[in-house]
Design a protein around this motif. Structure first.
Motif, short mmCIF file in Angstrom:
data_model
loop_
_atom_site.label_atom_id
_atom_site.label_comp_id
_atom_site.label_asym_id
_atom_site.label_seq_id
_atom_site.Cartn_x
_atom_site.Cartn_y
_atom_site.Cartn_z
N GLY A 182 7.56 14.87 -3.85
CA GLY A 182 6.87 14.65 -5.11
C GLY A 182 5.80 13.59 -4.93
N ILE A 183 4.87 13.53 -5.84
CA ILE A 183 3.76 12.57 -5.73
C ILE A 183 4.14 11.20 -6.31
CG2 ILE A 183 2.01 14.39 -5.77
CD1 ILE A 183 1.50 13.73 -8.71
N GLY A 184 3.54 10.17 -5.76
CA GLY A 184 3.69 8.83 -6.34
C GLY A 184 4.94 8.08 -5.97
N TRP A 185 5.47 8.27 -4.75
CA TRP A 185 6.70 7.57 -4.39
C TRP A 185 6.49 6.33 -3.54
CZ3 TRP A 185 10.97 8.04 -6.90
CH2 TRP A 185 11.25 9.24 -7.56
N TYR A 186 5.25 6.04 -3.17
CA TYR A 186 5.02 4.92 -2.25
C TYR A 186 4.01 3.93 -2.82
CZ TYR A 186 7.39 8.08 0.89
OH TYR A 186 8.31 8.94 1.46
N GLY A 187 4.08 2.71 -2.31
CA GLY A 187 3.14 1.68 -2.72
C GLY A 187 3.79 0.59 -3.56
N ASP A 188 3.44 -0.64 -3.30
CA ASP A 188 3.99 -1.79 -4.04
C ASP A 188 3.18 -2.03 -5.31
OD1 ASP A 188 5.96 -2.25 -2.11
OD2 ASP A 188 4.58 -3.42 -0.88
N TYR A 189 3.27 -1.08 -6.21
CA TYR A 189 2.55 -1.17 -7.48
C TYR A 189 3.52 -0.93 -8.63
CZ TYR A 189 -1.40 -0.33 -4.34
OH TYR A 189 -2.31 -0.40 -3.31
N ASP A 190 3.29 -1.61 -9.75
CA ASP A 190 4.09 -1.36 -10.95
C ASP A 190 3.63 -0.09 -11.66
OD1 ASP A 190 5.59 -3.68 -10.57
OD2 ASP A 190 4.10 -4.91 -11.63
N SER A 191 2.37 0.23 -11.50
CA SER A 191 1.77 1.37 -12.18
C SER A 191 2.02 2.67 -11.42
CB SER A 191 0.26 1.15 -12.32
OG SER A 191 -0.40 2.35 -12.61
N LEU A 192 2.55 3.69 -12.11
CA LEU A 192 2.73 5.00 -11.50
C LEU A 192 1.39 5.58 -11.07
CD1 LEU A 192 4.35 7.51 -10.71
CD2 LEU A 192 4.20 8.26 -13.11
N LYS A 247 0.51 4.18 -7.77
CA LYS A 247 1.40 4.73 -6.74
C LYS A 247 0.96 6.12 -6.33
CE LYS A 247 5.70 2.18 -7.46
NZ LYS A 247 7.15 2.29 -7.74
N ILE A 248 0.57 6.94 -7.30
CA ILE A 248 0.11 8.30 -6.99
C ILE A 248 -1.16 8.24 -6.16
CG2 ILE A 248 -0.80 10.45 -7.95
CD1 ILE A 248 1.08 10.05 -10.33
N ILE A 249 -2.09 7.40 -6.56
CA ILE A 249 -3.35 7.28 -5.81
C ILE A 249 -3.10 6.80 -4.39
CG2 ILE A 249 -5.52 5.99 -5.66
CD1 ILE A 249 -5.62 6.11 -8.75
N TYR A 250 -2.26 5.78 -4.24
CA TYR A 250 -1.96 5.28 -2.90
C TYR A 250 -1.24 6.34 -2.07
CZ TYR A 250 0.38 2.83 0.87
OH TYR A 250 0.86 2.47 2.11
N SER A 251 -0.21 6.96 -2.65
CA SER A 251 0.60 7.93 -1.90
C SER A 251 -0.20 9.13 -1.46
CB SER A 251 1.79 8.40 -2.76
OG SER A 251 2.67 7.35 -3.05
N GLU A 252 -1.00 9.70 -2.38
CA GLU A 252 -1.65 10.98 -2.10
C GLU A 252 -3.07 10.84 -1.53
OE1 GLU A 252 0.94 12.61 -2.28
OE2 GLU A 252 1.88 11.26 -3.72
N CYS A 253 -3.64 9.64 -1.61
CA CYS A 253 -4.98 9.44 -1.01
C CYS A 253 -4.91 8.71 0.32
CB CYS A 253 -5.88 8.66 -1.96
SG CYS A 253 -6.39 9.57 -3.42
N PHE A 254 -3.89 7.87 0.52
CA PHE A 254 -3.86 7.03 1.71
C PHE A 254 -2.63 7.25 2.59
CE2 PHE A 254 -6.54 4.90 -1.39
CZ PHE A 254 -7.68 4.64 -0.64
N ARG A 255 -1.43 7.25 2.00
CA ARG A 255 -0.24 7.36 2.84
C ARG A 255 0.03 8.79 3.31
NH1 ARG A 255 5.22 7.94 3.50
NH2 ARG A 255 6.30 6.20 4.51
N ASN A 256 0.01 9.75 2.41
CA ASN A 256 0.28 11.15 2.75
C ASN A 256 -0.84 12.05 2.23
OD1 ASN A 256 2.84 10.76 4.00
ND2 ASN A 256 3.78 10.60 1.99
N PRO A 257 -2.07 11.85 2.66
CA PRO A 257 -3.17 12.66 2.11
C PRO A 257 -3.07 14.13 2.50
CG PRO A 257 -3.93 11.41 4.01
CD PRO A 257 -2.54 10.93 3.72
#
Length: 202
Positions: A72-82, A85-95
């Motif tokens: 699922g999208i948005g599971w990674y990143g040290d952010y309070d905002s979902l 997290k989605i932007i970090y997860s799907e653009c940088f960690r698991n693009p």
């Protein structure tokens, strides 16, 4: 040696795939934040895994490639905002994560067709299993080339300034796959393309 003859084709596949993936990643920096801004996501059953798992996914069909049917999208990143997290997860960690489920761009591993060569020996050497499994050990220093047809993976564990590193390039296929994939291995669905350079030990 068959691997020498195939090497140019392996190299060409890496260059072609990386070029296409780079373009898709850059495009993801536009479409993913736009989808997040419009809150175009929902929780639904995974379209790939039939084990009942629910995943958060984009609702816009044309950006399915930038989703994640496994976790699922948005599971990674040290952010309070979902949203972040989605932007970090799907653009940088698991693009472009779902590209690994697209035929031709991904590999369905067939243990009987997996071949390998490397510094610890090859598939022709009738190696004992514990030797083959060293090709996936972070405690070992080695190089390997594993392939199934024209899908291949180069993996190198090396020392630099007394630090051990792991580098790999290609589809996620490993020498020990000749024994089959365990039930928990996500690559049972498909093996996608990856690149990595990571510190793994002292």
């Amino acid at each position: 040696m068959k691997e020498i003859l195939l090497a140019p084709l392996f190299a060409l596949s890496y260059v072609g795939f990386l070029a296409m993936r780079t373009i898709l990643i850059l495009l993801g920096w536009i479409v993913v934040p736009l989808a997040v801004l419009c809150r175009a996501y929902e929780v639904r059953p995974s379209r790939i895994y039939s084990d009942g798992r629910m995943v958060r996914a984009f609702t816009w069909k044309y950006i399915w490639l930038w989703g994640n049917e496994e976790e699922g999208i948005g599971w990674y990143g040290d952010y309070d905002s979902l949203a972040m997290k989605i932007i970090y997860s799907e653009c940088f960690r698991n693009p472009v994560n779902n590209l690994r489920y697209v035929p031709f761009f991904s590999l369905k591993i067939d243990p009987e067709r997996v071949k390998f060569v490397g510094s610890l020996g090859s598939h022709k050497d009738n190696l004992e299993r514990h030797i083959v499994e060293k090709y996936d050990s972070d405690d070992e220093v080695f190089w390997s080339l594993t392939y199934q047809g024209l899908y291949s993976n180069i993996r190198v564990h090396f020392m630099f300034r007394n630090v051990r590193y792991r580098f790999w390039l290609g589809w996620k296929i490993y020498p020990e796959d000749i024994y089959g994939l365990p039930s928990w291995d996500h690559r049972r669905a498909t093996a996608g393309f990856a690149t990595q350079l990571k510190k793994i030990g002292e």
